[in-house]
Motif scaffolding. Structure first.
Motif, short mmCIF file in Angstrom:
data_model
loop_
_atom_site.label_atom_id
_atom_site.label_comp_id
_atom_site.label_asym_id
_atom_site.label_seq_id
_atom_site.Cartn_x
_atom_site.Cartn_y
_atom_site.Cartn_z
N ALA A 81 5.07 5.59 -3.17
CA ALA A 81 5.71 4.22 -3.54
C ALA A 81 6.55 3.75 -2.39
O ALA A 81 7.07 2.63 -2.13
N ALA A 82 7.14 4.92 -1.51
CA ALA A 82 7.89 4.48 -0.52
C ALA A 82 7.54 5.56 0.71
O ALA A 82 7.27 6.76 0.06
N THR A 83 7.97 5.13 1.78
CA THR A 83 7.97 6.15 2.92
C THR A 83 9.04 7.09 3.24
O THR A 83 8.97 8.37 3.61
N VAL A 104 7.74 -5.17 -6.49
CA VAL A 104 8.29 -6.33 -6.44
C VAL A 104 8.57 -6.80 -5.02
O VAL A 104 8.69 -8.06 -4.73
N ALA A 105 9.06 -5.90 -4.23
CA ALA A 105 9.56 -6.11 -2.86
C ALA A 105 8.23 -6.71 -2.03
O ALA A 105 8.39 -7.29 -0.97
N ASP A 106 6.87 -6.43 -2.69
CA ASP A 106 5.79 -7.16 -1.89
C ASP A 106 6.06 -8.69 -1.92
O ASP A 106 5.21 -9.38 -1.39
N CYS A 136 13.91 4.87 -8.77
CA CYS A 136 13.72 6.08 -8.45
C CYS A 136 13.33 6.74 -7.17
O CYS A 136 12.16 7.08 -6.99
N PRO A 137 14.30 6.63 -6.11
CA PRO A 137 14.02 7.01 -4.93
C PRO A 137 13.24 8.01 -4.66
O PRO A 137 12.14 7.99 -3.98
N SER A 138 13.65 9.27 -4.76
CA SER A 138 12.93 10.58 -4.62
C SER A 138 11.70 10.58 -5.22
O SER A 138 10.49 11.10 -4.51
N SER A 139 11.42 10.35 -6.48
CA SER A 139 10.02 10.02 -7.09
C SER A 139 9.30 9.19 -6.25
O SER A 139 7.86 9.55 -6.34
N HIS A 194 13.58 2.74 1.93
CA HIS A 194 13.14 2.57 0.45
C HIS A 194 13.43 1.06 0.20
O HIS A 194 14.67 0.67 0.38
N PRO A 195 12.72 0.42 -0.43
CA PRO A 195 12.72 -1.10 -0.80
C PRO A 195 14.01 -1.23 -1.63
O PRO A 195 14.72 -2.45 -1.69
#
Length: 372
Positions: free
Chosen positions: A279-281, A239-241, A270-273, A286-287
């Motif tokens: 889905a994140a760098t 949704v951050a897009d 789920c940040p680490s996942s 992280h979004p």
């Protein structure tokens, strides 16, 4: 070096905080030693039979940056969860591990259709998990940890059993099953494939949470909301897009982002996942942080504790250390999670009070306001 304004033991302080977990997969939270022992009993070959090495293997294999590759690791966990005894043990140990981490309420999800290879029926799978949760809760209480764990039943989105699983969830709504979900490969398998199941559930006033906005973008999120009628979004970070920072402060939201924020649809982040699946760098970028600042209903979760080598306390600690979160942020997202459980409103209120009371008590161990 430990920052001067961070407690000497930040991890212990976060474990002491009563926490709520909304997005955790039962088949992604096994103890490595249990996988080794049960695999030997059923004759399943593992990459290694050393528990420590196996734990590392799961994290490395899941960290390829690909969601399909991530999902492949479940071949080994599912292999040892095909009997009532295996399911009960895994469920019992999950409760004990969560309780040891300070979790007081958890919604554990899994797909009953993936546990039938040993001859169990769908109902027998649900019964075995419920019994394991009850055993774990009793053992945790005896050890001084009061925890409640309930079930979210997932249908595999690449399969065609969602109608059966929806009816199974409804049949057990008064026996510890609180919601329905679809899981598995997101890209190419939209919620519209399961529109019939979602219609049955909506007519029965039964809530749904849908994996969306992890490996696919805004179209997937839109279907989760408008076709599936999801009241929560599993991950939802894409949704951050549709959210853009504007010069001088503030945010410009697209139509979908406005829909999610205006209706207070919670995101099960789920940040680490997300780092493992691409889905994140990084945790710092992280979004989840910008989405909180933009006013979205953000919750923090573990997804798969085995594959990510994590716990809920660890996820929160990463956000404190790497993304500049404070105790207020941690307590806020925990309260947000409590407010968006699939419990009834009076139970939610009691859960919120259970979280806020120790967090605001003078002298209680508190994470510092360290900013990265």
């Amino acid at each position: 070096m430990t920052p001067p304004d961070e407690p000497v033991d930040l991890d212990a302080a976060l474990r002491a905080l009563p926490k709520v977990l909304l997005h955790d997969h039962l088949d992604g939270g096994l103890r490595p030693a249990t996988v080794v022992e049960l695999a030997a009993q059923v004759g399943h070959d593992l990459p290694t039979t050393d528990p420590q090495d196996l734990g590392r293997w799961f994290v490395e294999a899941a960290g390829s940056g690909s969601l399909p590759r991530y999902l492949e690791t479940f071949v080994h966990t599912l292999a040892v969860m095909q009997s009532a005894d295996g399911l009960r043990r895994v469920a019992r140990e999950a409760v004990l591990d969560l309780a040891a981490d300070g979790v007081v309420y958890a919604e554990e999800r899994y797909a009953p259709e993936q546990h039938l290879q040993g001859g169990l029926t769908l109902q027998q799978v649900v019964d075995a998990v419920r019994e394991g949760f009850a055993e774990g809760e009793a053992l945790a209480r005896a050890d001084g940890h009061d925890i409640r764990v309930v079930q979210v039943l997932s249908a595999m989105r690449q399969a065609d059993r969602s109608g059966e699983i929806a009816l199974l969830a409804l049949a057990n709504r008064d026996a510890g099953v609180v919601a329905f979900d679809i899981a598995g490969p997101e890209d190419g398998f939209p919620p519209s494939r399961h529109a019939g199941a979602f219609r049955v559930l909506r007519d029965a006033c039964f809530p749904t949470t849908v994996h969306a906005g992890e490996a696919a973008g805004l179209d997937s999120l839109a279907e989760a909301l408008h076709v599936a009628g999801a009241v929560r979004l599993g991950h939802g970070v894409r949704v951050a897009d549709d959210v853009h920072a504007v010069p001088g402060g503030g945010w410009r939201l697209g139509l979908l982002a406005h829909w999610v924020r205006d209706r207070r649809v919670p995101l099960e982040v789920c940040p680490s996942s997300n780092l493992q699946t691409g889905a994140a760098t990084s945790v710092a970028d992280h979004p989840v942080t910008s989405l909180r600042r933009a006013g979205f209903e953000v919750t923090v979760n573990t997804d798969n504790r085995l594959q990510s080598g994590t716990s809920l306390s660890r996820e929160l600690a990463l956000l404190v250390r790497e993304a500049g979160w404070t105790l207020d942020d941690v307590v806020d997202v925990t309260v947000t999670a409590a407010r968006h459980t699939f419990l009834h409103d009076d139970e939610r209120r009691a859960l919120v009070d259970r979280i806020v009371r120790p967090a605001s008590t003078p002298g209680t161990a508190r994470p510092g306001r360290h900013r990265a």
